[in-house]
Design a protein around this motif. Structure first.
Motif, PDB file in Angstrom:
ATOM      1  N   GLY A 179       0.808  -1.213   0.000  1.00 33.09           N
ATOM      2  CA  GLY A 179       0.000   0.000   0.000  1.00 33.09           C
ATOM      3  C   GLY A 179       0.842   1.264   0.000  1.00 33.09           C
ATOM      4  N   ILE A 180       2.031   1.196   0.597  1.00 28.08           N
ATOM      5  CA  ILE A 180       2.928   2.363   0.599  1.00 28.08           C
ATOM      6  C   ILE A 180       3.319   2.751  -0.814  1.00 28.08           C
ATOM      7  N   PHE A 181       3.475   1.750  -1.675  1.00 32.79           N
ATOM      8  CA  PHE A 181       3.859   1.995  -3.064  1.00 32.79           C
ATOM      9  C   PHE A 181       2.643   2.100  -3.992  1.00 32.79           C
ATOM     10  N   GLY A 182       1.472   2.206  -3.431  1.00 38.17           N
ATOM     11  CA  GLY A 182       0.276   2.379  -4.233  1.00 38.17           C
ATOM     12  C   GLY A 182      -0.228   1.114  -4.893  1.00 38.17           C
ATOM     13  N   ILE A 183       0.230  -0.035  -4.413  1.00 36.01           N
ATOM     14  CA  ILE A 183      -0.199  -1.320  -4.987  1.00 36.01           C
ATOM     15  C   ILE A 183      -1.290  -1.896  -4.104  1.00 36.01           C
ATOM     16  N   GLU A 184      -2.384  -2.267  -4.730  1.00 32.96           N
ATOM     17  CA  GLU A 184      -3.509  -2.806  -3.973  1.00 32.96           C
ATOM     18  C   GLU A 184      -3.210  -4.235  -3.530  1.00 32.96           C
ATOM     19  N   GLY A 185      -3.389  -4.493  -2.251  1.00 34.80           N
ATOM     20  CA  GLY A 185      -3.158  -5.826  -1.723  1.00 34.80           C
ATOM     21  C   GLY A 185      -4.324  -6.752  -2.011  1.00 34.80           C
ATOM     22  N   GLN A 186      -4.171  -8.009  -1.621  1.00 29.92           N
ATOM     23  CA  GLN A 186      -5.221  -8.994  -1.847  1.00 29.92           C
ATOM     24  C   GLN A 186      -5.167 -10.057  -0.768  1.00 29.92           C
ATOM     25  N   SER A 187      -6.139 -10.931  -0.788  1.00 29.58           N
ATOM     26  CA  SER A 187      -6.170 -12.042   0.165  1.00 29.58           C
ATOM     27  C   SER A 187      -5.329 -13.176  -0.404  1.00 29.58           C
ATOM     28  N   TRP A 188      -4.062 -13.193  -0.053  1.00 32.15           N
ATOM     29  CA  TRP A 188      -3.103 -14.100  -0.673  1.00 32.15           C
ATOM     30  C   TRP A 188      -3.402 -15.563  -0.407  1.00 32.15           C
TER      31      TRP A 188
END
Length: 307
Positions: free
Chosen positions: A151-160
């Motif tokens: 999230g710091i780099f603007g990448i959306e996370g997911q339920s890995w």
């Protein structure tokens, strides 16, 4: 020498020698008994169970090869085999490369080798359950550290771990991370057994670090590499604890999509209570591992003869 002289030479064991033999047998007795009780006997019992219908009280009723017929008609077997082979094909080569790089790094002249060895080897001596739980928190889709960093780099996370497309690869990452230190120690021991004169002669001839690595290190530690590969493959085909701890069998929708053969064995043996059928699964997996091991040993002999 005549037969009479030969008999004269073969004297009876002295009293001291007999005591030494008795002491030796006593020292190896605990290990031998333990191996027989916990490995040899259970293996033959499991082999017998694979030809029986076994209830929850271990009462066996012979049914021939019905368990194996059911196994080869099992709709989940192909998926479990695919996941098992995928796990082995990715984790073993990648883990071997990482371990080789780390061992080469620690085999060079650097400060703090002992500290680095401890850091790299620490995951190998940590309990698998603890490792799995920590990584489960890291990969958590709601409050995991990985998503926070992305999230710091603007990448959306997911339920890995709940995504069938990413859950198995997350388990692979943990397997590589936890096994790299152990393989590194073994490879490092093999590298330290190589005489420095080979490297000195190659350096005088103008060979660089990369050339020395591929022309000297790799060929001379190839027996160690084959050993690490064989043990790594056996461990990969037996993966269960990390997968079971990280991906919840009851609540995670991705579990059925990433189950391995060992998970299939566990479900039938301890969840459904089909112990005879589970025994057939374990014998089937044992045969696969033995075939792969024989192929590897044959390949090692060819490699050595070629060199």
């Amino acid at each position: 020498m005549s037969k009479a002289n030969t008999k004269a030479v073969k004297k009876k064991a002295t009293r001291r020698q007999k005591k030494d033999w008795i002491a030796g047998y006593l020292f190896i007795a605990p290990v031998t008994i333990g191996l027989f009780i916990f490995y040899v006997f259970p293996f033959f019992q499991n082999f017998w169970f694979s030809f029986n219908d076994v209830n929850k009280f271990n009462m066996a009723t012979f049914n021939g090869i019905e368990n194996y017929k059911q196994l080869f008609n099992e709709p989940e077997l192909l998926l479990a085999l695919k996941n098992t082979f995928l796990y082995a094909v990715i984790t073993v080569p990648v883990g071997l490369i990482i371990s080789l790089v780390l061992a080469t790094f620690l085999n060079s002249k650097i400060k703090g080798k002992g500290l680095y060895r401890t850091i790299y080897f620490l995951p190998s001596v940590t309990m698998a359950a603890a490792v799995a739980l920590v990584w489960k928190l890291i990969f958590n889709g709601d409050y995991g550290i990985l998503n926070e960093v992305l999230g710091i780099f603007g990448i959306e996370g997911q339920s890995w771990l709940t995504n069938p497309h990413t859950a198995l690869f997350c388990v692979m990452l943990v397997g590589i991370w936890s096994g790299a230190g152990y393989n590194m120690i073994i490879l490092l021991a093999g590298m330290q057994g190589v005489s420095k004169s080979y490297y000195e002669a190659a350096e005088i001839d103008g060979a660089g670090p990369v050339q020395r690595f591929f022309k000297i290190t790799i060929p001379l530690v190839s027996p160690t590499i084959f050993f690490v590969t064989i043990t790594g493959l056996i461990g990969a085909f037996q993966v269960f604890d990390t997968l079971y701890m990280m991906v919840d069998m009851d609540k995670n929708p991705a579990f059925n999509a990433i189950k391995t053969v060992n998970v299939l064995f566990y479900q039938n043996a301890f969840v459904y209570g089909y112990k005879g059928y589970a025994a057939a699964i374990s014998i089937f997996m044992f045969v696969i591992i033995m075939i792969i091991t024989v192929i590897q040993l044959w390949g090692q002999k060819k490699w050595v003869n070629y060199d």
